[in-house]
Design an enzyme around this catalytic site. Structure first.
Site, mmCIF file in Angstrom:
data_model
loop_
_atom_site.group_PDB
_atom_site.id
_atom_site.type_symbol
_atom_site.label_atom_id
_atom_site.label_comp_id
_atom_site.label_asym_id
_atom_site.label_seq_id
_atom_site.Cartn_x
_atom_site.Cartn_y
_atom_site.Cartn_z
ATOM 1 N N GLU A 176 0.795 -1.240 0.000
ATOM 2 C CA GLU A 176 0.000 0.000 0.000
ATOM 3 C C GLU A 176 0.824 1.285 0.000
ATOM 4 O OE1 GLU A 176 -2.706 -0.520 3.274
ATOM 5 O OE2 GLU A 176 -3.476 -2.408 2.476
ATOM 6 N N GLU A 184 -6.461 -10.953 -0.467
ATOM 7 C CA GLU A 184 -7.360 -10.336 0.513
ATOM 8 C C GLU A 184 -8.799 -10.243 0.000
ATOM 9 O OE1 GLU A 184 -5.694 -6.899 2.472
ATOM 10 O OE2 GLU A 184 -3.640 -7.481 1.935
#
Length: 382
Positions: free
Chosen positions: A167, A272
């Protein structure tokens, strides 16, 4: 009592019916035991699940039976992040990570390490000196190197691939202004991949992020990866976090990103994966864990289960995404669910605490949702 021909025929029919029903139960049981998600996708891609500390510590719980039956890849949800492993400088706690790795090896799982460098759960000491001042680029570089070499080196040959950086790109394609970026600039990305490769030259190295179907982020990630490749830095894959909703992202934009990332010559992974059925406080929130929203009853409408119309949308949405994954299985190496059953999911507490969500493929009692069999049947067509 006198036995008549009529009674004999009747008894024969009853006995035959019982035998057929019994045989049917056996066949059904055998069929359920024989067909699993991992078998359905065995020639396509790995199918994985994230393990929490509860899973790792309580390996006899029923959900672990679901894991072993249906999944062939695992990733630690939180227990391999830097703040968990090295809370204080030089003091490494590998207890949970070791248990996770041991479980994966004992059950012949494809093991993924998550994550080496992430702004959100990095310990504060990473960026400050003893007086609380921000460290120099040289100090942060050495700390990154020490952490990555120690963690990756410990599990060399055991972890198949690492989420090296997590991220780091914003939705508009610009760099997240994290402490790593603030102190080292874009070079922190190069250094992280370089150190991971040094520690285990055979491990695959990945970049992982949310909202990866967003056009701006897609452009930024492609630019970042091309820059690494131009410098001769090893990067093997891109993880597209699959935190999706009933309305977003669009299949079309998600497909564009699969193609764009694959065109870089790296593998694509769906990481995820979970499908929230709950209303979002705002559209396309991604998965920024720093986001919190005050509880409102209107944002928690399904405390007693899903209405039929919502369940139908849920099933159709999962089917649409798995069809997309199967259409591009030559580009995708892994699809990982973020948990095993609905009770595991972080979505029950994010971005609104106290909600009841239903984002995974198995119910809270570990029974498969009806869409699981539909997905298995879909895979058989490819």
């Amino acid at each position: 009592m006198k036995t008549t021909k009529k009674h004999t025929i009747k008894n024969t029919i009853i006995l035959s019916t019982i035998l057929l029903l019994g045989l049917g139960c056996i066949v059904k049981k055998d069929k359920e035991a024989a067909v699993s998600l991992k078998e359905a996708f065995k020639d396509k891609f790995h199918i994985g699940a994230a393990l929490s500390a509860n899973h790792i510590n309580n390996q006899s719980q029923p959900s672990m039976g679901v894991l072993n039956t249906h999944f062939n890849s695992i990733v630690a949800e939180n227990n391999m992040k830097s703040g968990m492993i090295q809370l204080r400088e030089g003091e490494f706690n590998f207890d949970m990570a070791d248990k996770f790795i041991a479980y994966g090896e004992a059950n012949d799982m494809h093991i993924v390490g998550h994550t080496l460098i992430w702004h959100s759960q990095a310990p504060r000491w990473f960026f400050t000196d003893n007086d609380g001042n921000q460290v120099t680029p040289e100090v942060l570089t050495q700390r990154m190197k020490d952490h990555i070499h120690t963690v990756v080196g410990r599990y060399k040959g055991k972890v198949k691939g690492w989420d090296v950086v997590n991220e780091a790109i914003l939705d508009d394609g610009s760099w997240r202004k994290s402490k790593f970026y603030e102190i080292l600039g874009e070079d922190f990305m190069k250094l992280a991949f370089q150190f991971a490769h040094e520690a285990d030259p055979d491990a695959e190295l990945y970049y992982n992020d949310f909202s990866m179907a967003n056009p701006g982020k897609r452009e930024g990630v492609v630019k970042m990866v091309k820059n690494l490749q131009a410098q001769g830095i090893k990067i093997d894959g891109i993880g597209m976090q699959g935190h999706i909703g009933l309305e977003y992202p669009t299949i079309d934009e998600f497909e564009k990103s699969i193609l764009a990332y694959s065109d870089l010559g790296v593998t694509v992974m769906i990481t995820e994966l979970d499908l929230s059925v709950l209303p979002s406080p705002r559209r396309d929130m991604g998965a920024d864990v720093a986001t919190n929203v005050e509880y409102q009853q209107s944002l928690n409408p399904y405390t007693d289960g899903l209405p039929d119309d919502v369940q139908k949308k849920f099933d159709e949405r999962y089917m649409a995404f798995f069809k997309l994954f199967l259409d591009h299985h030559d580009k995708i190496s892994r699809v990982t669910l973020w948990g095993i059953n609905d009770g595991d999911s972080w979505k029950n507490g994010w971005p609104v605490r106290g909600r009841t969500d239903y984002p995974l493929l198995f119910n809270r009692d570990n029974t498969p949702k009806s869409v699981v069999n539909d997905i298995i049947e879909l895979a058989a067509k490819y």
